[in-house]
Design a protein around this motif. Structure first.
Motif, mmCIF file in Angstrom:
data_model
loop_
_atom_site.group_PDB
_atom_site.id
_atom_site.type_symbol
_atom_site.label_atom_id
_atom_site.label_comp_id
_atom_site.label_asym_id
_atom_site.label_seq_id
_atom_site.Cartn_x
_atom_site.Cartn_y
_atom_site.Cartn_z
ATOM 1 N N LEU A 46 0.852 -1.196 0.000
ATOM 2 C CA LEU A 46 0.000 0.000 0.000
ATOM 3 C C LEU A 46 0.886 1.244 0.000
ATOM 4 C CD1 LEU A 46 -2.907 1.226 0.297
ATOM 5 C CD2 LEU A 46 -2.500 1.234 2.770
ATOM 6 N N LEU A 47 0.607 2.119 -0.952
ATOM 7 C CA LEU A 47 1.324 3.398 -1.010
ATOM 8 C C LEU A 47 0.350 4.481 -0.589
ATOM 9 C CD1 LEU A 47 3.931 2.574 -2.604
ATOM 10 C CD2 LEU A 47 3.348 4.346 -4.205
ATOM 11 N N LEU A 48 0.607 5.126 0.522
ATOM 12 C CA LEU A 48 -0.239 6.256 0.910
ATOM 13 C C LEU A 48 0.396 7.502 0.303
ATOM 14 C CD1 LEU A 48 -1.215 5.221 4.538
ATOM 15 C CD2 LEU A 48 -2.660 5.249 2.504
ATOM 16 N N ASN A 49 -0.269 8.020 -0.707
ATOM 17 C CA ASN A 49 0.307 9.102 -1.517
ATOM 18 C C ASN A 49 -0.310 10.451 -1.138
ATOM 19 O OD1 ASN A 49 1.917 10.146 -3.626
ATOM 20 N ND2 ASN A 49 0.191 10.055 -5.045
ATOM 21 N N LYS A 50 0.219 11.499 -1.705
ATOM 22 C CA LYS A 50 -0.189 12.886 -1.441
ATOM 23 C C LYS A 50 0.141 13.266 0.008
ATOM 24 C CE LYS A 50 -3.669 13.058 -5.112
ATOM 25 N NZ LYS A 50 -4.815 13.705 -5.686
ATOM 26 N N CYS A 51 1.293 12.767 0.479
ATOM 27 C CA CYS A 51 1.720 13.060 1.850
ATOM 28 C C CYS A 51 1.970 14.538 2.068
ATOM 29 C CB CYS A 51 3.002 12.296 2.167
ATOM 30 S SG CYS A 51 2.647 10.591 2.463
ATOM 31 N N ASP A 52 2.225 15.271 0.981
ATOM 32 C CA ASP A 52 2.434 16.720 1.128
ATOM 33 C C ASP A 52 1.151 17.396 1.626
ATOM 34 O OD1 ASP A 52 1.651 15.727 -1.508
ATOM 35 O OD2 ASP A 52 1.524 17.820 -2.135
ATOM 36 N N LEU A 53 0.004 16.729 1.484
ATOM 37 C CA LEU A 53 -1.273 17.328 1.898
ATOM 38 C C LEU A 53 -1.779 16.731 3.211
ATOM 39 C CD1 LEU A 53 -3.076 17.180 -1.583
ATOM 40 C CD2 LEU A 53 -1.839 19.119 -0.608
ATOM 41 N N ALA A 54 -1.087 15.716 3.706
ATOM 42 C CA ALA A 54 -1.602 14.972 4.863
ATOM 43 C C ALA A 54 -0.887 15.346 6.150
ATOM 44 C CB ALA A 54 -1.442 13.474 4.598
ATOM 45 N N ASP A 55 -1.650 15.350 7.236
ATOM 46 C CA ASP A 55 -1.067 15.551 8.560
ATOM 47 C C ASP A 55 -0.628 14.172 9.062
ATOM 48 O OD1 ASP A 55 -0.477 15.856 11.186
ATOM 49 O OD2 ASP A 55 -2.439 16.636 11.799
ATOM 50 N N LEU A 56 0.667 13.939 9.069
ATOM 51 C CA LEU A 56 1.167 12.611 9.436
ATOM 52 C C LEU A 56 1.835 12.610 10.808
ATOM 53 C CD1 LEU A 56 2.451 11.442 5.942
ATOM 54 C CD2 LEU A 56 0.339 10.813 7.094
ATOM 55 N N SER A 57 1.385 13.508 11.671
ATOM 56 C CA SER A 57 1.989 13.562 13.003
ATOM 57 C C SER A 57 1.704 12.267 13.785
ATOM 58 C CB SER A 57 1.501 14.787 13.780
ATOM 59 O OG SER A 57 0.095 14.857 13.716
ATOM 60 N N ARG A 58 0.676 11.512 13.364
ATOM 61 C CA ARG A 58 0.367 10.238 14.047
ATOM 62 C C ARG A 58 0.700 9.036 13.149
ATOM 63 N NH1 ARG A 58 -5.471 10.066 16.091
ATOM 64 N NH2 ARG A 58 -4.685 8.191 17.096
ATOM 65 N N LYS A 59 1.762 9.195 12.382
ATOM 66 C CA LYS A 59 2.141 8.129 11.431
ATOM 67 C C LYS A 59 2.269 6.744 12.099
ATOM 68 C CE LYS A 59 5.484 7.974 7.671
ATOM 69 N NZ LYS A 59 6.604 8.753 7.143
ATOM 70 N N PRO A 60 2.967 6.634 13.261
ATOM 71 C CA PRO A 60 3.075 5.289 13.868
ATOM 72 C C PRO A 60 1.713 4.686 14.192
ATOM 73 C CG PRO A 60 4.581 6.840 14.919
ATOM 74 C CD PRO A 60 3.697 7.655 14.027
ATOM 75 N N ASP A 61 0.753 5.526 14.618
ATOM 76 C CA ASP A 61 -0.596 5.010 14.913
ATOM 77 C C ASP A 61 -1.293 4.541 13.637
ATOM 78 O OD1 ASP A 61 -0.259 5.702 17.560
ATOM 79 O OD2 ASP A 61 -1.094 7.714 17.270
ATOM 80 N N ILE A 62 -1.065 5.278 12.553
ATOM 81 C CA ILE A 62 -1.673 4.890 11.265
ATOM 82 C C ILE A 62 -1.134 3.512 10.851
ATOM 83 C CG2 ILE A 62 -1.819 5.467 8.794
ATOM 84 C CD1 ILE A 62 -1.636 8.436 9.597
ATOM 85 N N VAL A 63 0.188 3.371 10.940
ATOM 86 C CA VAL A 63 0.824 2.107 10.540
ATOM 87 C C VAL A 63 0.294 0.960 11.393
ATOM 88 C CG1 VAL A 63 3.051 0.894 10.446
ATOM 89 C CG2 VAL A 63 2.875 3.245 9.617
ATOM 90 N N LYS A 64 0.164 1.206 12.706
ATOM 91 C CA LYS A 64 -0.320 0.164 13.625
ATOM 92 C C LYS A 64 -1.751 -0.258 13.270
ATOM 93 C CE LYS A 64 1.629 0.966 17.822
ATOM 94 N NZ LYS A 64 1.580 1.674 19.082
ATOM 95 N N LYS A 65 -2.585 0.723 13.026
ATOM 96 C CA LYS A 65 -3.993 0.404 12.713
ATOM 97 C C LYS A 65 -4.089 -0.364 11.386
ATOM 98 C CE LYS A 65 -8.550 2.559 12.095
ATOM 99 N NZ LYS A 65 -9.329 1.376 12.431
ATOM 100 N N LEU A 66 -3.284 0.040 10.416
ATOM 101 C CA LEU A 66 -3.306 -0.673 9.136
ATOM 102 C C LEU A 66 -2.827 -2.114 9.317
ATOM 103 C CD1 LEU A 66 -2.063 2.107 6.694
ATOM 104 C CD2 LEU A 66 -4.276 0.976 6.604
ATOM 105 N N GLN A 67 -1.826 -2.277 10.180
ATOM 106 C CA GLN A 67 -1.320 -3.637 10.436
ATOM 107 C C GLN A 67 -2.428 -4.518 11.002
ATOM 108 O OE1 GLN A 67 2.123 -2.993 12.854
ATOM 109 N NE2 GLN A 67 3.536 -3.203 11.122
ATOM 110 N N LYS A 68 -3.226 -3.917 11.903
ATOM 111 C CA LYS A 68 -4.351 -4.671 12.487
ATOM 112 C C LYS A 68 -5.345 -5.079 11.411
ATOM 113 C CE LYS A 68 -4.610 -3.198 17.258
ATOM 114 N NZ LYS A 68 -5.066 -2.069 18.030
ATOM 115 N N GLU A 69 -5.437 -4.257 10.354
ATOM 116 C CA GLU A 69 -6.358 -4.574 9.250
ATOM 117 C C GLU A 69 -5.706 -5.506 8.229
ATOM 118 O OE1 GLU A 69 -7.827 -0.881 7.638
ATOM 119 O OE2 GLU A 69 -8.626 -0.249 9.570
#
Ligand SMILES: Nc1nc2c(ncn2[C@@H]2O[C@H](COP(=O)(O)OP(=O)(O)OP(=O)(O)O)[C@@H](O)[C@H]2O)c(=O)[nH]1
Ligand SMILES: [Mg+2]
Length: 320
Positions: free
Chosen positions: A76-99
């Motif tokens: 999975l490539l999460l693109n358009k990172c220049d527009l995204a608030d990724l201050s919670r990147k580790p939480d995003i990765v963790k939640k995706l892993q659960k999925e």
């Protein structure tokens, strides 16, 4: 986030609703055809490379892609990172892993030189491919990938980028554009790397025929994954306003020079129409004189353009 209005005690909506008779749905014939073509070619594909918008890492991924993920190697490539608030990147990765999504990269394809694509993409893809049985392609030395995703997330841009940065092939670029539905048919095999030999296949953006969750659909619409007229420019702008207010995020007030926050999209659109002289001239059937009204569609189009170009700053349109 602008702090100036943090104590603002406006009576904002708690839930979002569309006017009667409106639906968030877009499933034109080219999507149905694209699915059939993709499924027919699945046997020769080693890996599905799914691109999604980093502003909505959990919303709007088509169920078909989640099914494909179980059958094929998947990145999975999460693109358009220049527009995204990724201050919670580790939480995003963790939640995706659960999925079940354990191979994720974050990309910005507008940046001239992506170190992530240069150094991390192909090693991760090769790892993904070798972690699943390849069946009829067990002895194949090349790697074939389908680039899939909902519309307007950057699939064709990605292929152009990889081909440009990893090969010396001078071929016409794939057509890209800031509206949903630019690619309408599957491409042939496009060489994207020499060593390892990698071929990519571009696909049309595919949505689910029936978006079950209204907010999920509105988030896709706000990120431009539907043509705006399908949902309605003013309704998408209304969802944007709802989302900012719900999150006590009042950046829009300063950005659009409003006197204070508002939960009424007409207040916002009236203000923008006035500031930018966006008026509609309509002839009165009785007096046959022209009357002037604020052009809400033009004002909403301007609001959405600024949001999508990052004018209001980075966002993460998820509650988790
Ligand atoms: N801000 C930003 N824009 C991007 C990025 N990647 C692609 N875009 C833009 O997103 C828009 C859509 O890009 P496309 O490559 O046409 O998207 P697609 O997924 O192929 O779209 P469809 O063919 O409609 O399914 C274009 O205007 C690109 O310039 C990125 O990382 N950041
Ligand atoms: Mg495309």
């Amino acid at each position: 986030m602008s702090n100036k209005f943090l104590t603002f005690s406006g009576n904002f909506r708690k839930t979002f609703a569309l006017p009667e008779g409106h639906r968030v749905q877009w499933f034109p014939g080219h999507m149905q055809k694209g699915i059939a073509q993709l499924l027919a070619r699945l046997r020769s594909i080693d890996c599905v490379l799914e691109i999604h918008d980093a502003r909505i890492p959990f919303s709007g991924r088509t169920p078909l892609f989640k099914d494909m993920m179980k059958m094929k190697a998947h990145v999975l490539l999460l693109n358009k990172c220049d527009l995204a608030d990724l201050s919670r990147k580790p939480d995003i990765v963790k939640k995706l892993q659960k999925e079940g999504v354990d191979k994720v990269l974050f990309t910005n394809l507008t940046a001239g030189n992506s170190k992530i694509i240069k150094h991390q993409l192909f090693p991760l893809v090769v790892e993904a491919i070798h972690s699943k049985p390849r069946y009829n392609r067990e002895t194949a030395e090349d790697y074939e990938m389908a680039v899939i995703g909902v519309p307007n997330v950057g699939k064709s841009t990605f292929i152009n980028y990889v081909r440009r940065s990893h090969t010396t092939i001078k071929k016409k670029s794939l057509r890209v554009g800031a509206v949903a539905g630019v690619t309408k048919v599957l491409s042939g095999k496009i060489r994207a790397n020499f060593n390892p030999p990698v071929f990519l296949m571009d696909t049309p953006g595919i949505l689910t025929p029936q978006v079950s969750e209204l907010e999920e659909g509105m988030k896709l619409a706000l990120c431009g994954c539907f043509p705006d007229h399908v949902v309605g420019e003013d309704l998408i702008a209304d969802y944007m306003l709802f989302w900012f207010n719900k999150n006590s995020d009042f950046r829009y007030v300063e950005h659009f020079s409003l006197p204070e926050p508002t939960d009424n999209v007409k207040v916002l659109l009236n203000h923008i129409a006035k500031e930018n002289q966006l008026v509609k001239r309509i002839k009165s059937p009785d007096s046959r004189e022209h009357q002037f009204f604020p052009d809400y569609v033009a004002a909403a189009t301007l609001v959405l353009k600024q949001f999508r170009e990052g004018g209001l700053g980075p966002v993460l349109l998820e509650d988790f």
